[in-house]
Design a protein around this motif. Sequence first.
Motif, mmCIF file in Angstrom:
data_model
loop_
_atom_site.group_PDB
_atom_site.id
_atom_site.type_symbol
_atom_site.label_atom_id
_atom_site.label_comp_id
_atom_site.label_asym_id
_atom_site.label_seq_id
_atom_site.Cartn_x
_atom_site.Cartn_y
_atom_site.Cartn_z
ATOM 1 N N LEU A 271 0.839 -1.198 0.000
ATOM 2 C CA LEU A 271 0.000 0.000 0.000
ATOM 3 C C LEU A 271 0.876 1.251 0.000
ATOM 4 O O LEU A 271 1.764 1.386 0.837
ATOM 5 C CB LEU A 271 -0.910 0.015 1.229
ATOM 6 N N PRO A 272 0.628 2.179 -0.910
ATOM 7 C CA PRO A 272 1.370 3.445 -0.894
ATOM 8 C C PRO A 272 1.064 4.216 0.390
ATOM 9 O O PRO A 272 -0.040 4.109 0.937
ATOM 10 C CB PRO A 272 0.833 4.194 -2.119
ATOM 11 N N HIS A 273 2.015 4.990 0.864
ATOM 12 C CA HIS A 273 1.810 5.767 2.087
ATOM 13 C C HIS A 273 1.064 7.045 1.718
ATOM 14 O O HIS A 273 1.664 8.091 1.475
ATOM 15 C CB HIS A 273 3.147 6.113 2.740
ATOM 16 N N ALA A 274 -0.252 6.955 1.679
ATOM 17 C CA ALA A 274 -1.073 8.094 1.259
ATOM 18 C C ALA A 274 -2.287 8.217 2.161
ATOM 19 O O ALA A 274 -3.038 7.266 2.336
ATOM 20 C CB ALA A 274 -1.511 7.912 -0.194
ATOM 21 N N LYS A 275 -2.460 9.402 2.734
ATOM 22 C CA LYS A 275 -3.625 9.670 3.569
ATOM 23 C C LYS A 275 -4.852 9.951 2.693
ATOM 24 O O LYS A 275 -4.734 10.473 1.588
ATOM 25 C CB LYS A 275 -3.359 10.882 4.474
ATOM 26 N N ILE A 279 -5.304 11.992 -0.947
ATOM 27 C CA ILE A 279 -5.851 11.328 -2.142
ATOM 28 C C ILE A 279 -7.047 12.122 -2.664
ATOM 29 O O ILE A 279 -7.167 12.369 -3.872
ATOM 30 C CB ILE A 279 -6.279 9.882 -1.808
ATOM 31 N N ALA A 280 -7.925 12.537 -1.752
ATOM 32 C CA ALA A 280 -9.108 13.309 -2.145
ATOM 33 C C ALA A 280 -8.699 14.625 -2.803
ATOM 34 O O ALA A 280 -9.297 15.036 -3.812
ATOM 35 C CB ALA A 280 -9.980 13.576 -0.919
ATOM 36 N N PRO A 311 2.816 8.197 -4.490
ATOM 37 C CA PRO A 311 1.950 7.429 -3.587
ATOM 38 C C PRO A 311 0.480 7.803 -3.728
ATOM 39 O O PRO A 311 -0.395 6.935 -3.629
ATOM 40 C CB PRO A 311 2.486 7.791 -2.194
ATOM 41 N N LEU A 312 0.186 9.073 -3.970
ATOM 42 C CA LEU A 312 -1.203 9.504 -4.141
ATOM 43 C C LEU A 312 -1.793 8.924 -5.428
ATOM 44 O O LEU A 312 -2.940 8.471 -5.455
ATOM 45 C CB LEU A 312 -1.283 11.032 -4.184
ATOM 46 N N ILE A 313 -0.980 8.936 -6.485
ATOM 47 C CA ILE A 313 -1.449 8.384 -7.761
ATOM 48 C C ILE A 313 -1.636 6.880 -7.656
ATOM 49 O O ILE A 313 -2.650 6.328 -8.097
ATOM 50 C CB ILE A 313 -0.452 8.747 -8.884
ATOM 51 N N GLU A 314 -0.662 6.192 -7.054
ATOM 52 C CA GLU A 314 -0.752 4.738 -6.907
ATOM 53 C C GLU A 314 -1.951 4.333 -6.059
ATOM 54 O O GLU A 314 -2.653 3.363 -6.365
ATOM 55 C CB GLU A 314 0.531 4.193 -6.284
ATOM 56 N N ALA A 315 -2.164 5.082 -4.976
ATOM 57 C CA ALA A 315 -3.313 4.784 -4.118
ATOM 58 C C ALA A 315 -4.616 4.942 -4.900
ATOM 59 O O ALA A 315 -5.533 4.124 -4.781
ATOM 60 C CB ALA A 315 -3.305 5.705 -2.899
ATOM 61 N N GLY A 320 -9.137 2.180 -7.643
ATOM 62 C CA GLY A 320 -9.991 2.203 -8.833
ATOM 63 C C GLY A 320 -10.485 3.583 -9.195
ATOM 64 O O GLY A 320 -11.411 3.715 -10.008
ATOM 65 N N PHE A 321 -9.875 4.633 -8.615
ATOM 66 C CA PHE A 321 -10.304 6.003 -8.892
ATOM 67 C C PHE A 321 -9.585 6.615 -10.095
ATOM 68 O O PHE A 321 -9.986 7.671 -10.583
ATOM 69 C CB PHE A 321 -10.076 6.902 -7.672
#
Length: 430
Positions: A271-275, A279-280, A311-315, A320-321
């Motif tokens: 899991l990427p380290h993304a809050k 991400i939002a 990490p934000l992109i990977e998350a 599936g976003f």
Amino acid sequence: MEREIIHEVIGVNKTFQVGKNKELPVLENINLKIFSGDFLAILGQSGAGKSTLLRIMAGLIKPSQGKVLFKGKPLDMANPKIAVVFQSFALFPWYTVLENVKIGLVGSELSEEEINEKALKVIDLVGLDGFEDAYPRELSGGMRQRVGIARALVVEPELLLMDEPFSTLDVLTADNLRGDILDLWHSGKMPAKAIVLVSHNIEEAVSMASRAVIMSYNPGKIKAEIKIDLPHPRDKNSRDFKFMLDKIYTILVKPAEEVPRYLTSEKFQFLPHAKVGAIAGLIELVHDREGRVDIYALSSELSMEVDDIFPLIEASVILGFGEIKEGDFILTEKGKKWAEADTLEKKEIFKEAALQNVQLIRQIMQVLSTIQKHRVSEEFFIDILKNHFTPDETWNQLETAIDWGRYAELFVYDYDAGELYLEEPEPADK
């Protein structure tokens, strides 16, 4: 005429012990040749094993399998003709600039006069003339790193290894120091025959290197090798420079299939380290740009490094976003729906996405639902994860799952007790 091979890494694997009978693979089947005249950049996200590989190349740590050759001979320990510049300045605070640089020549057969002469010459070379008697506390960050570079160059190495040497410096200082190193390299004043630079800054690599090796992670593997044959000095605004940046960005973030998505008996999903909040923010920003952005252009606009934005992109991709195509990040219909939803709808959409795509969250829910009291210590999951990740990464993985699970209101986390639990449903009114 074939170029001289200075250094060679052949079939190198590296594992670290993480339990009594468990080994964590960090590097897998690394094969790499460094030629005379090479300025090689090693790129990859955090966890790709870049620094571990550099230390193996320096002879500071041994590979678990494979071999390392320096000028055709096995490298079993540190060699004085291989110098390393680390991310931290690693200077002795009680020594002056001159004394710190002279440490590189301790144990040599040179006289004290010859050592002083060599040290003063290289201090002048890196632009520190007049600061020989200064102490590290009296120097700026950029000047302290110049001392570290001088200490590496004073031994006249044939191979110079640099581990993110500019990452702790401010933007202007780092850019200035990069320029000075390139001037030394292209003017022939650099004693090294080859340079290897570990970096997570793609623009830095494209502006400096003649070749780039791009690594995937978990475990670290060489994903691609690219020749960067742009003329110097390189224009960062040129079409060719931007094309090379896009090309490397695309390789770094694709193919999506290479990102472990599901728990298996062999590998655990990373899991990427993304809050969730970050991400939002990314999803809403891309939605405002009609659902598609160039990743490099976006990172430049936001002044974000690759380790910050990927990490934000990977998350987003895992959930599936979004998806990645040709260096662009594109929102899916689910991502657009999430961006447009109100607060409660967002939670429901995220809950569905997390349960569908995130194995660790599904596993947490399964355990909590199965146990009668619906409460489990975090140590239970840490014990599972530590067989697949380093101790630090183990907690990062669980922390990410907790952040995502709490946002989706799937479970609750008791910080004081270190326990995850399901909330009891509110009793119906009588």
